[in-house]
Design a protein around this motif. Structure first.
Motif, PDB file in Angstrom:
ATOM      1  N   GLY A   1      46.296 -93.206 -41.229  1.00  0.00           N
ATOM      2  CA  GLY A   1      46.055 -92.672 -39.896  1.00  0.00           C
ATOM      3  C   GLY A   1      47.196 -92.952 -38.944  1.00  0.00           C
ATOM      4  N   THR A   2      47.183 -92.225 -37.826  1.00  0.00           N
ATOM      5  CA  THR A   2      48.222 -92.353 -36.801  1.00  0.00           C
ATOM      6  C   THR A   2      47.589 -92.713 -35.472  1.00  0.00           C
ATOM      7  OG1 THR A   2      49.632 -90.713 -37.892  1.00  0.00           O
ATOM      8  CG2 THR A   2      50.081 -91.173 -35.580  1.00  0.00           C
ATOM      9  N   CYS A   3      48.165 -93.729 -34.822  1.00  0.00           N
ATOM     10  CA  CYS A   3      47.688 -94.151 -33.508  1.00  0.00           C
ATOM     11  C   CYS A   3      48.764 -93.847 -32.468  1.00  0.00           C
ATOM     12  CB  CYS A   3      47.372 -95.643 -33.507  1.00  0.00           C
ATOM     13  SG  CYS A   3      46.502 -96.203 -32.021  1.00  0.00           S
ATOM     14  N   SER A   4      48.380 -93.149 -31.393  1.00  0.00           N
ATOM     15  CA  SER A   4      49.320 -92.781 -30.330  1.00  0.00           C
ATOM     16  C   SER A   4      48.814 -93.308 -29.001  1.00  0.00           C
ATOM     17  CB  SER A   4      49.482 -91.256 -30.255  1.00  0.00           C
ATOM     18  OG  SER A   4      49.934 -90.731 -31.491  1.00  0.00           O
ATOM     19  N   VAL A   5      49.744 -93.601 -28.086  1.00  0.00           N
ATOM     20  CA  VAL A   5      49.386 -94.120 -26.767  1.00  0.00           C
ATOM     21  C   VAL A   5      49.832 -93.141 -25.692  1.00  0.00           C
ATOM     22  CG1 VAL A   5      49.423 -96.535 -27.481  1.00  0.00           C
ATOM     23  CG2 VAL A   5      51.531 -95.457 -26.671  1.00  0.00           C
ATOM     24  N   LEU A   6      49.128 -93.191 -24.574  1.00  0.00           N
ATOM     25  CA  LEU A   6      49.438 -92.313 -23.449  1.00  0.00           C
ATOM     26  C   LEU A   6      50.434 -92.986 -22.520  1.00  0.00           C
ATOM     27  CD1 LEU A   6      48.745 -89.614 -22.074  1.00  0.00           C
ATOM     28  CD2 LEU A   6      46.949 -90.837 -20.810  1.00  0.00           C
ATOM     29  N   LEU A   7      51.570 -92.341 -22.279  1.00  0.00           N
ATOM     30  CA  LEU A   7      52.609 -92.881 -21.410  1.00  0.00           C
ATOM     31  C   LEU A   7      52.333 -92.533 -19.954  1.00  0.00           C
ATOM     32  CD1 LEU A   7      55.734 -91.955 -23.589  1.00  0.00           C
ATOM     33  CD2 LEU A   7      54.483 -94.126 -23.529  1.00  0.00           C
ATOM     34  N   PRO A   8      52.996 -93.220 -19.007  1.00  0.00           N
ATOM     35  CA  PRO A   8      52.780 -92.932 -17.580  1.00  0.00           C
ATOM     36  C   PRO A   8      53.032 -91.480 -17.200  1.00  0.00           C
ATOM     37  CG  PRO A   8      53.933 -95.009 -17.838  1.00  0.00           C
ATOM     38  CD  PRO A   8      53.871 -94.391 -19.201  1.00  0.00           C
ATOM     39  N   ASP A   9      53.937 -90.803 -17.924  1.00  0.00           N
ATOM     40  CA  ASP A   9      54.221 -89.406 -17.609  1.00  0.00           C
ATOM     41  C   ASP A   9      53.242 -88.442 -18.276  1.00  0.00           C
ATOM     42  OD1 ASP A   9      54.946 -89.636 -20.226  1.00  0.00           O
ATOM     43  OD2 ASP A   9      57.039 -89.076 -19.956  1.00  0.00           O
ATOM     44  N   LYS A  10      52.133 -88.996 -18.777  1.00  0.00           N
ATOM     45  CA  LYS A  10      51.061 -88.228 -19.407  1.00  0.00           C
ATOM     46  C   LYS A  10      51.452 -87.613 -20.750  1.00  0.00           C
ATOM     47  CE  LYS A  10      48.460 -89.142 -15.912  1.00  0.00           C
ATOM     48  NZ  LYS A  10      47.388 -90.165 -16.053  1.00  0.00           N
ATOM     49  N   GLU A  11      52.554 -88.083 -21.316  1.00  0.00           N
ATOM     50  CA  GLU A  11      52.949 -87.657 -22.647  1.00  0.00           C
ATOM     51  C   GLU A  11      52.486 -88.695 -23.670  1.00  0.00           C
ATOM     52  OE1 GLU A  11      54.513 -84.875 -23.634  1.00  0.00           O
ATOM     53  OE2 GLU A  11      54.592 -84.056 -21.597  1.00  0.00           O
ATOM     54  N   TYR A  12      52.242 -88.238 -24.886  1.00  0.00           N
ATOM     55  CA  TYR A  12      51.808 -89.147 -25.942  1.00  0.00           C
ATOM     56  C   TYR A  12      52.983 -89.581 -26.811  1.00  0.00           C
ATOM     57  CZ  TYR A  12      46.803 -88.720 -25.126  1.00  0.00           C
ATOM     58  OH  TYR A  12      45.546 -88.801 -24.575  1.00  0.00           O
ATOM     59  N   ALA A  13      52.967 -90.839 -27.218  1.00  0.00           N
ATOM     60  CA  ALA A  13      54.009 -91.383 -28.086  1.00  0.00           C
ATOM     61  C   ALA A  13      53.351 -92.092 -29.261  1.00  0.00           C
ATOM     62  CB  ALA A  13      54.892 -92.363 -27.325  1.00  0.00           C
ATOM     63  N   ARG A  14      53.880 -91.859 -30.459  1.00  0.00           N
ATOM     64  CA  ARG A  14      53.329 -92.527 -31.633  1.00  0.00           C
ATOM     65  C   ARG A  14      53.562 -94.035 -31.544  1.00  0.00           C
ATOM     66  NH1 ARG A  14      55.584 -90.258 -37.063  1.00  0.00           N
ATOM     67  NH2 ARG A  14      57.506 -90.475 -35.861  1.00  0.00           N
ATOM     68  N   LYS A  15      52.547 -94.794 -31.883  1.00  0.00           N
ATOM     69  CA  LYS A  15      52.641 -96.252 -31.880  1.00  0.00           C
ATOM     70  C   LYS A  15      52.657 -96.790 -33.300  1.00  0.00           C
ATOM     71  CE  LYS A  15      52.852 -99.921 -29.237  1.00  0.00           C
ATOM     72  NZ  LYS A  15      53.977-100.104 -28.292  1.00  0.00           N
ATOM     73  N   TYR A  16      51.803 -96.249 -34.142  1.00  0.00           N
ATOM     74  CA  TYR A  16      51.739 -96.689 -35.543  1.00  0.00           C
ATOM     75  C   TYR A  16      51.248 -95.545 -36.409  1.00  0.00           C
ATOM     76  CZ  TYR A  16      50.177 -99.054 -39.791  1.00  0.00           C
ATOM     77  OH  TYR A  16      49.992 -99.425 -41.098  1.00  0.00           O
ATOM     78  N   CYS A  17      51.884 -95.415 -37.554  1.00  0.00           N
ATOM     79  CA  CYS A  17      51.398 -94.456 -38.544  1.00  0.00           C
ATOM     80  C   CYS A  17      51.521 -95.102 -39.920  1.00  0.00           C
ATOM     81  CB  CYS A  17      52.157 -93.137 -38.478  1.00  0.00           C
ATOM     82  SG  CYS A  17      53.943 -93.253 -38.637  1.00  0.00           S
ATOM     83  N   GLY A  18      50.430 -95.077 -40.657  1.00  0.00           N
ATOM     84  CA  GLY A  18      50.441 -95.718 -41.972  1.00  0.00           C
ATOM     85  C   GLY A  18      49.049 -96.090 -42.427  1.00  0.00           C
ATOM     86  N   GLY A  19      48.983 -97.143 -43.247  1.00  0.00           N
ATOM     87  CA  GLY A  19      47.723 -97.543 -43.844  1.00  0.00           C
ATOM     88  C   GLY A  19      46.867 -98.433 -42.950  1.00  0.00           C
ATOM     89  N   TRP A  20      45.564 -98.327 -43.150  1.00  0.00           N
ATOM     90  CA  TRP A  20      44.579 -99.141 -42.439  1.00  0.00           C
ATOM     91  C   TRP A  20      43.540 -99.653 -43.425  1.00  0.00           C
ATOM     92  CZ3 TRP A  20      44.778 -99.620 -36.971  1.00  0.00           C
ATOM     93  CH2 TRP A  20      45.683 -98.765 -36.338  1.00  0.00           C
ATOM     94  N   LYS A  21      42.942-100.778 -43.100  1.00  0.00           N
ATOM     95  CA  LYS A  21      41.845-101.301 -43.902  1.00  0.00           C
ATOM     96  C   LYS A  21      40.926-102.126 -43.015  1.00  0.00           C
ATOM     97  CE  LYS A  21      40.765-103.886 -48.135  1.00  0.00           C
ATOM     98  NZ  LYS A  21      41.331-104.668 -49.268  1.00  0.00           N
ATOM     99  N   ASN A  22      39.673-101.760 -42.997  1.00  0.00           N
ATOM    100  CA  ASN A  22      38.666-102.490 -42.214  1.00  0.00           C
ATOM    101  C   ASN A  22      39.052-102.579 -40.734  1.00  0.00           C
ATOM    102  OD1 ASN A  22      36.153-103.787 -42.124  1.00  0.00           O
ATOM    103  ND2 ASN A  22      37.098-105.809 -42.245  1.00  0.00           N
ATOM    104  N   GLY A  23      39.683-101.508 -40.220  1.00  0.00           N
ATOM    105  CA  GLY A  23      40.025-101.443 -38.804  1.00  0.00           C
ATOM    106  C   GLY A  23      41.352-102.062 -38.425  1.00  0.00           C
ATOM    107  N   LYS A  24      42.114-102.577 -39.408  1.00  0.00           N
ATOM    108  CA  LYS A  24      43.387-103.234 -39.120  1.00  0.00           C
ATOM    109  C   LYS A  24      44.517-102.584 -39.917  1.00  0.00           C
ATOM    110  CE  LYS A  24      41.257-107.730 -38.160  1.00  0.00           C
ATOM    111  NZ  LYS A  24      41.234-109.177 -38.514  1.00  0.00           N
ATOM    112  N   LYS A  25      45.736-102.743 -39.413  1.00  0.00           N
ATOM    113  CA  LYS A  25      46.901-102.214 -40.124  1.00  0.00           C
ATOM    114  C   LYS A  25      47.038-102.942 -41.464  1.00  0.00           C
ATOM    115  CE  LYS A  25      49.552-103.042 -36.481  1.00  0.00           C
ATOM    116  NZ  LYS A  25      48.575-103.181 -35.392  1.00  0.00           N
ATOM    117  N   HIS A  26      47.118-102.162 -42.534  1.00  0.00           N
ATOM    118  CA  HIS A  26      47.136-102.767 -43.868  1.00  0.00           C
ATOM    119  C   HIS A  26      47.778-101.787 -44.847  1.00  0.00           C
ATOM    120  CE1 HIS A  26      45.513-105.898 -46.614  1.00  0.00           C
ATOM    121  NE2 HIS A  26      45.579-104.917 -47.508  1.00  0.00           N
ATOM    122  N   GLY A  27      48.711-102.305 -45.663  1.00  0.00           N
ATOM    123  CA  GLY A  27      49.440-101.426 -46.566  1.00  0.00           C
ATOM    124  C   GLY A  27      50.807-101.100 -45.994  1.00  0.00           C
TER     125      GLY A  27
END
Length: 235
Positions: free
Chosen positions: A75-101
């Motif tokens: 999955g990919t997690c993105s955050v909202l910047l002050p200028d209302k644009e989205y920026a990728r924060k993390y993309c990759g593996g997850w397990k039990n709700g945490k970054k894993h892999g």
């Protein structure tokens, strides 16, 4: 013995309504009481499969796989910047709700890490691009450089050797291409304790030292280093 028909135990009406209302399969956007929204697949009233979650307070978005209510898979997690644009924060593996892999994380200081994760921490093999221009490639454990690794500095120098808890520890080599020198020795908590300094690529160095380093005339130089290292380990 008379035949008795078994009677079916009836569920209370409230329980039946709750079972019927549980979400399963692909559903349209569901809004929680806090204003968060989810659009995707469900199983047994939990997010399960592929879906997109939007957090109202932070504006963050997760798009990817879920397993029984938690981020699990890719999955990919993105955050909202002050200028209302989205920026990728993390993309990759997850397990039990945490970054894993294996995954890539983008820091606020333009630094980037790509490599292995374990329970939200950098663990395993990975490459870290620091905002200063330095690059580390090697092993990690619990979010710190640990094991074998190489760090190349923005000025061209580099160190290769062993690390522990984020610092140089053990045997390692530090190269100075600008001066044409090499330090090889033993490190403790990031500090060089004992070793040898010799010329290395001095003829190609842009700013070599004025005089070459004289040869060390010892019968057994490695024995001297081992004895010095032994003394450090016992200290």
């Amino acid at each position: 013995m008379p035949y008795m028909k078994a009677s079916k135990i009836k569920q209370p009406l409230s329980v039946l309504k709750d079972i019927r209302s549980q979400k399963c399969g692909l559903r349209c956007t569901i809004f929680s009481a806090s204003g968060n929204e989810y659009n995707g697949e469900w199983q047994d009233d939990k997010k399960h499969g592929k879906g997109i979650q939007v957090w109202k307070k932070s504006g963050a978005i997760y798009s990817g796989e879920w397993k029984f209510g938690k981020r699990d898979g890719y999955g990919t997690c993105s955050v909202l910047l002050p200028d209302k644009e989205y920026a990728r924060k993390y993309c990759g593996g997850w397990k039990n709700g945490k970054k894993h892999g294996y995954g890539t994380y983008f820091y606020n200081s333009s630094a980037v890490y790509e490599g292995e994760w374990s329970e939200d921490q950098r663990s395993g093999w990975g490459r870290m691009y620091y905002g200063s221009g330095d690059i580390y490639e090697g092993e990690w454990m619990k979010d710190k450089t640990h094991g074998q690794g190489i760090i190349r500095f923005a000025n061209g120098n580099w160190y290769e050797g062993t690390w522990r808890d984020g610092k140089k520890n053990g045997n390692g080599k530090f190269y100075y291409p600008d001066k044409g020198q090499l330090y090889e020795g033993y490190w403790v908590d990031g500090v060089a304790k004992c070793g040898t300094l010799s010329d290395f690529g001095r003829d190609e160095a842009p700013t070599p030292t004025k005089y070459p380093i004289p040869q060390v005339h010892l019968v057994d130089m490695q024995l001297v280093l081992r004895e010095a290292q032994s003394g450090l380990n016992q200290a």
